[in-house]
Design a protein around this motif. Structure first.
Motif, PDB file in Angstrom:
ATOM      1  N   PRO A  15      -0.278 -89.570  65.727  1.00 39.74           N
ATOM      2  CA  PRO A  15       0.805 -89.064  65.618  1.00 39.74           C
ATOM      3  C   PRO A  15       0.856 -87.499  65.060  1.00 39.74           C
ATOM      4  N   VAL A  16       1.739 -86.670  65.749  1.00 39.57           N
ATOM      5  CA  VAL A  16       1.722 -85.273  65.136  1.00 39.57           C
ATOM      6  C   VAL A  16       2.577 -85.132  63.816  1.00 39.57           C
ATOM      7  N   LEU A  17       1.871 -84.462  62.913  1.00 35.32           N
ATOM      8  CA  LEU A  17       2.760 -84.315  61.732  1.00 35.32           C
ATOM      9  C   LEU A  17       3.048 -82.954  61.408  1.00 35.32           C
ATOM     10  N   ILE A  18       4.327 -82.424  61.267  1.00 35.19           N
ATOM     11  CA  ILE A  18       4.581 -81.235  60.866  1.00 35.19           C
ATOM     12  C   ILE A  18       5.481 -81.199  59.492  1.00 35.19           C
ATOM     13  N   ASN A  19       4.933 -80.649  58.489  1.00 36.45           N
ATOM     14  CA  ASN A  19       5.239 -80.926  56.994  1.00 36.45           C
ATOM     15  C   ASN A  19       5.692 -82.345  56.624  1.00 36.45           C
ATOM     16  N   ASP A  20       4.618 -83.181  56.821  1.00 33.19           N
ATOM     17  CA  ASP A  20       4.707 -84.429  56.471  1.00 33.19           C
ATOM     18  C   ASP A  20       5.852 -85.285  57.070  1.00 33.19           C
ATOM     19  N   SER A  21       6.169 -84.781  58.172  1.00 33.55           N
ATOM     20  CA  SER A  21       7.267 -85.744  59.067  1.00 33.55           C
ATOM     21  C   SER A  21       6.630 -85.665  60.433  1.00 33.55           C
ATOM     22  N   ILE A  22       6.650 -87.127  61.095  1.00 28.98           N
ATOM     23  CA  ILE A  22       6.176 -87.374  62.284  1.00 28.98           C
ATOM     24  C   ILE A  22       7.182 -86.969  63.344  1.00 28.98           C
TER      25      ILE A  22
END
Length: 188
Positions: A15-22
């Motif tokens: 999964p791709v995480l951006i700012n600790d959000s999936i």
């Protein structure tokens, strides 16, 4: 969205995480009015276009029932209906199944009966747009596809070398269609 045409050894990526959000993974996405799916099959886009055409077709039929002049009906078609199905036609029409194109062709035939004329099919308009786009590429040496097409020129004949691919997807893309149009219309 992940576009992966490998049939063997499909790997599900992390999964791709951006700012600790999936980041949510989707199978289709509408971008600038074009529905793109992860298989690049375009049937969802054709369904979207059909859904947008039906209310407009109803308005055209209503205008016809009010005995509006043919010029106004033709203007309504070219500005309100035709603009919907021809939008980004070069991107999706080459790789769309014939059964899905037939849905749009049936709507165009209905419009033709209302206007009292034979309107060109989706594929005919696609080839015309592809030919115009090809000419604009040939006239602009800074276009990103100019080098790719000009490198395919056969010195002795001036025609373009056909694409070599293992799938029909690339052959039916704009590049394959452009090469076929060039070779068909080529004269020395």
């Amino acid at each position: 969205m992940i576009i992966d045409f490998r049939t063997k050894h499909k790997v599900i990526p992390e999964p791709v995480l951006i700012n600790d959000s999936i980041v949510e993974r989707v199978t289709e996405y509408k971008y600038l009015g074009v529905v793109i799916d992860n298989d690049l099959k375009w049937h969802e886009h054709v369904a979207y276009v059909e859904k947008r055409l039906k209310p407009r077709l109803y308005c055209l039929r209503k205008l016809n029932s009010f005995s509006v002049s043919q010029n106004i009906l033709a203007t309504f078609y070219s500005s309100i209906l035709s603009s919907v199905w021809t939008y980004c036609l070069i991107c999706w029409a080459g790789n769309t199944d014939k059964s899905h194109i037939k849905v749009l062709d049936d709507i165009i035939k209905r419009v033709g009966r209302i206007l009292g004329e034979n309107l060109p099919s989706v594929y005919t308009v696609y080839l015309k747009h592809a030919g115009v786009k090809l000419q604009s590429i040939w006239n602009d040496s800074s276009h990103p596809l100019y080098d790719q097409l000009s490198s395919r020129i056969i010195k002795r004949s001036g025609r373009l070398r056909s694409l070599v691919s293992h799938t029909n997807r690339y052959q039916s893309s704009f590049i394959g269609t452009a090469i076929a149009i060039h070779n068909k219309n080529f004269t020395r």
